[in-house]
Design a protein around this motif. Sequence first.
Motif, PDB file in Angstrom:
ATOM      1  N   ALA A   1       0.822  -1.218   0.000  1.00 19.79           N
ATOM      2  CA  ALA A   1       0.000   0.000   0.000  1.00 19.79           C
ATOM      3  C   ALA A   1       0.854   1.266   0.000  1.00 19.79           C
ATOM      4  O   ALA A   1       1.966   1.290   0.522  1.00 19.79           O
ATOM      5  CB  ALA A   1      -0.911   0.001   1.223  1.00 19.79           C
ATOM      6  N   ASP A   2       0.304   2.297  -0.608  1.00 18.61           N
ATOM      7  CA  ASP A   2       0.807   3.650  -0.431  1.00 18.61           C
ATOM      8  C   ASP A   2       0.052   4.196   0.771  1.00 18.61           C
ATOM      9  O   ASP A   2      -1.185   4.174   0.784  1.00 18.61           O
ATOM     10  CB  ASP A   2       0.514   4.518  -1.656  1.00 18.61           C
ATOM     11  CG  ASP A   2       1.271   4.061  -2.895  1.00 18.61           C
ATOM     12  OD1 ASP A   2       2.392   3.548  -2.750  1.00 18.61           O
ATOM     13  OD2 ASP A   2       0.732   4.224  -4.000  1.00 18.61           O
ATOM     14  N   VAL A   3       0.775   4.667   1.781  1.00 20.64           N
ATOM     15  CA  VAL A   3       0.149   5.062   3.040  1.00 20.64           C
ATOM     16  C   VAL A   3       0.524   6.501   3.379  1.00 20.64           C
ATOM     17  O   VAL A   3       1.685   6.886   3.276  1.00 20.64           O
ATOM     18  CB  VAL A   3       0.599   4.134   4.197  1.00 20.64           C
ATOM     19  CG1 VAL A   3      -0.059   4.542   5.504  1.00 20.64           C
ATOM     20  CG2 VAL A   3       0.326   2.688   3.867  1.00 20.64           C
ATOM     21  N   GLU A   4      -0.467   7.263   3.798  1.00 20.14           N
ATOM     22  CA  GLU A   4      -0.243   8.600   4.331  1.00 20.14           C
ATOM     23  C   GLU A   4      -0.830   8.657   5.730  1.00 20.14           C
ATOM     24  O   GLU A   4      -1.933   8.153   5.963  1.00 20.14           O
ATOM     25  CB  GLU A   4      -0.929   9.662   3.475  1.00 20.14           C
ATOM     26  CG  GLU A   4      -0.302   9.827   2.113  1.00 20.14           C
ATOM     27  CD  GLU A   4      -0.919  10.981   1.351  1.00 20.14           C
ATOM     28  OE1 GLU A   4      -1.237  12.028   1.971  1.00 20.14           O
ATOM     29  OE2 GLU A   4      -1.096  10.832   0.136  1.00 20.14           O
ATOM     30  N   VAL A   5      -0.085   9.239   6.660  1.00 22.17           N
ATOM     31  CA  VAL A   5      -0.550   9.409   8.031  1.00 22.17           C
ATOM     32  C   VAL A   5      -0.412  10.892   8.360  1.00 22.17           C
ATOM     33  O   VAL A   5       0.670  11.461   8.245  1.00 22.17           O
ATOM     34  CB  VAL A   5       0.280   8.553   9.017  1.00 22.17           C
ATOM     35  CG1 VAL A   5      -0.214   8.752  10.435  1.00 22.17           C
ATOM     36  CG2 VAL A   5       0.241   7.084   8.621  1.00 22.17           C
ATOM     37  N   VAL A   6      -1.542  11.495   8.756  1.00 20.15           N
ATOM     38  CA  VAL A   6      -1.575  12.929   8.993  1.00 20.15           C
ATOM     39  C   VAL A   6      -2.255  13.197  10.330  1.00 20.15           C
ATOM     40  O   VAL A   6      -3.340  12.658  10.589  1.00 20.15           O
ATOM     41  CB  VAL A   6      -2.381  13.636   7.868  1.00 20.15           C
ATOM     42  CG1 VAL A   6      -2.412  15.134   8.076  1.00 20.15           C
ATOM     43  CG2 VAL A   6      -1.820  13.285   6.506  1.00 20.15           C
ATOM     44  N   PRO A   7      -1.643  14.020  11.191  1.00 18.99           N
ATOM     45  CA  PRO A   7      -2.339  14.376  12.424  1.00 18.99           C
ATOM     46  C   PRO A   7      -3.587  15.189  12.083  1.00 18.99           C
ATOM     47  O   PRO A   7      -3.595  15.955  11.119  1.00 18.99           O
ATOM     48  CB  PRO A   7      -1.328  15.226  13.196  1.00 18.99           C
ATOM     49  CG  PRO A   7      -0.237  15.546  12.260  1.00 18.99           C
ATOM     50  CD  PRO A   7      -0.354  14.666  11.064  1.00 18.99           C
ATOM     51  N   CYS A   8      -4.648  14.989  12.852  1.00 24.14           N
ATOM     52  CA  CYS A   8      -5.878  15.749  12.599  1.00 24.14           C
ATOM     53  C   CYS A   8      -6.531  16.108  13.929  1.00 24.14           C
ATOM     54  O   CYS A   8      -6.314  15.462  14.944  1.00 24.14           O
ATOM     55  CB  CYS A   8      -6.826  14.985  11.678  1.00 24.14           C
ATOM     56  SG  CYS A   8      -7.325  13.359  12.262  1.00 24.14           S
ATOM     57  N   LEU A   9      -7.323  17.170  13.890  1.00 23.89           N
ATOM     58  CA  LEU A   9      -7.956  17.723  15.083  1.00 23.89           C
ATOM     59  C   LEU A   9      -9.462  17.789  14.901  1.00 23.89           C
ATOM     60  O   LEU A   9      -9.950  17.975  13.785  1.00 23.89           O
ATOM     61  CB  LEU A   9      -7.457  19.153  15.334  1.00 23.89           C
ATOM     62  CG  LEU A   9      -5.950  19.371  15.425  1.00 23.89           C
ATOM     63  CD1 LEU A   9      -5.640  20.856  15.372  1.00 23.89           C
ATOM     64  CD2 LEU A   9      -5.413  18.755  16.685  1.00 23.89           C
ATOM     65  N   THR A  10     -10.173  17.691  15.996  1.00 24.93           N
ATOM     66  CA  THR A  10     -11.605  17.995  15.971  1.00 24.93           C
ATOM     67  C   THR A  10     -11.741  19.516  15.976  1.00 24.93           C
ATOM     68  O   THR A  10     -10.770  20.257  16.239  1.00 24.93           O
ATOM     69  CB  THR A  10     -12.317  17.427  17.208  1.00 24.93           C
ATOM     70  OG1 THR A  10     -11.803  18.086  18.379  1.00 24.93           O
ATOM     71  CG2 THR A  10     -12.137  15.919  17.323  1.00 24.93           C
ATOM     72  N   ALA A  11     -12.945  20.008  15.725  1.00 26.04           N
ATOM     73  CA  ALA A  11     -13.185  21.446  15.760  1.00 26.04           C
ATOM     74  C   ALA A  11     -12.880  22.017  17.150  1.00 26.04           C
ATOM     75  O   ALA A  11     -12.311  23.101  17.272  1.00 26.04           O
ATOM     76  CB  ALA A  11     -14.632  21.753  15.359  1.00 26.04           C
ATOM     77  N   GLN A  12     -13.222  21.259  18.183  1.00 26.10           N
ATOM     78  CA  GLN A  12     -12.952  21.720  19.558  1.00 26.10           C
ATOM     79  C   GLN A  12     -11.452  21.803  19.822  1.00 26.10           C
ATOM     80  O   GLN A  12     -10.984  22.743  20.465  1.00 26.10           O
ATOM     81  CB  GLN A  12     -13.612  20.785  20.563  1.00 26.10           C
ATOM     82  CG  GLN A  12     -15.118  20.850  20.518  1.00 26.10           C
ATOM     83  CD  GLN A  12     -15.760  19.714  21.295  1.00 26.10           C
ATOM     84  OE1 GLN A  12     -15.198  18.633  21.426  1.00 26.10           O
ATOM     85  NE2 GLN A  12     -16.964  19.966  21.800  1.00 26.10           N
ATOM     86  N   GLU A  13     -10.690  20.813  19.346  1.00 25.49           N
ATOM     87  CA  GLU A  13      -9.235  20.839  19.530  1.00 25.49           C
ATOM     88  C   GLU A  13      -8.612  22.011  18.774  1.00 25.49           C
ATOM     89  O   GLU A  13      -7.691  22.667  19.275  1.00 25.49           O
ATOM     90  CB  GLU A  13      -8.621  19.518  19.079  1.00 25.49           C
ATOM     91  CG  GLU A  13      -8.998  18.359  19.978  1.00 25.49           C
ATOM     92  CD  GLU A  13      -8.709  17.006  19.361  1.00 25.49           C
ATOM     93  OE1 GLU A  13      -8.581  16.045  20.139  1.00 25.49           O
ATOM     94  OE2 GLU A  13      -8.632  16.882  18.115  1.00 25.49           O
ATOM     95  N   LEU A  14      -9.119  22.284  17.581  1.00 25.67           N
ATOM     96  CA  LEU A  14      -8.640  23.428  16.813  1.00 25.67           C
ATOM     97  C   LEU A  14      -8.910  24.728  17.558  1.00 25.67           C
ATOM     98  O   LEU A  14      -8.021  25.585  17.673  1.00 25.67           O
ATOM     99  CB  LEU A  14      -9.302  23.457  15.432  1.00 25.67           C
ATOM    100  CG  LEU A  14      -8.961  24.667  14.570  1.00 25.67           C
ATOM    101  CD1 LEU A  14      -7.475  24.717  14.258  1.00 25.67           C
ATOM    102  CD2 LEU A  14      -9.794  24.644  13.300  1.00 25.67           C
ATOM    103  N   GLN A  15     -10.112  24.872  18.097  1.00 24.07           N
ATOM    104  CA  GLN A  15     -10.442  26.083  18.847  1.00 24.07           C
ATOM    105  C   GLN A  15      -9.537  26.252  20.056  1.00 24.07           C
ATOM    106  O   GLN A  15      -9.077  27.357  20.355  1.00 24.07           O
ATOM    107  CB  GLN A  15     -11.908  26.066  19.264  1.00 24.07           C
ATOM    108  CG  GLN A  15     -12.860  26.257  18.099  1.00 24.07           C
ATOM    109  CD  GLN A  15     -14.316  26.101  18.495  1.00 24.07           C
ATOM    110  OE1 GLN A  15     -14.633  25.527  19.528  1.00 24.07           O
ATOM    111  NE2 GLN A  15     -15.207  26.615  17.659  1.00 24.07           N
ATOM    112  N   ALA A  16      -9.255  25.156  20.770  1.00 18.23           N
ATOM    113  CA  ALA A  16      -8.368  25.222  21.931  1.00 18.23           C
ATOM    114  C   ALA A  16      -6.964  25.641  21.505  1.00 18.23           C
ATOM    115  O   ALA A  16      -6.321  26.463  22.168  1.00 18.23           O
ATOM    116  CB  ALA A  16      -8.334  23.877  22.649  1.00 18.23           C
ATOM    117  N   GLY A  17      -6.489  25.091  20.407  1.00 17.77           N
ATOM    118  CA  GLY A  17      -5.164  25.460  19.902  1.00 17.77           C
ATOM    119  C   GLY A  17      -5.101  26.912  19.472  1.00 17.77           C
ATOM    120  O   GLY A  17      -4.108  27.611  19.742  1.00 17.77           O
TER     121      GLY A  17
END
Length: 99
Positions: A75-91
Amino acid sequence: MRMLVQASIDTERSNAVVAAGKMPESVEQMLSILKPEAAYFYPLHGRRGFTMVVDIADEADLIPLVEPLWTEMGADVEVVPCLTAQELQAGLARFAAQS
């Protein structure tokens, strides 16, 4: 940390798994290892593909999660960190406090 794992699986290798009747077992094994909070399967660039959202406690945990995708499915694999909307707002709030 929540990660988005997207994979495009080699068609020839996965055809052999399907022909052997082992695709349901392979998918079940992958789901039991990754324990995704969401999983979606679809055609991707003309190949079998999927996207999963998984929670990774330690970055080293990525290795046993993705290595079988490379070694067993080609497989070609990509792994990307992601945030919920709440986590984005906190950041964003933390960023604003630093400015």
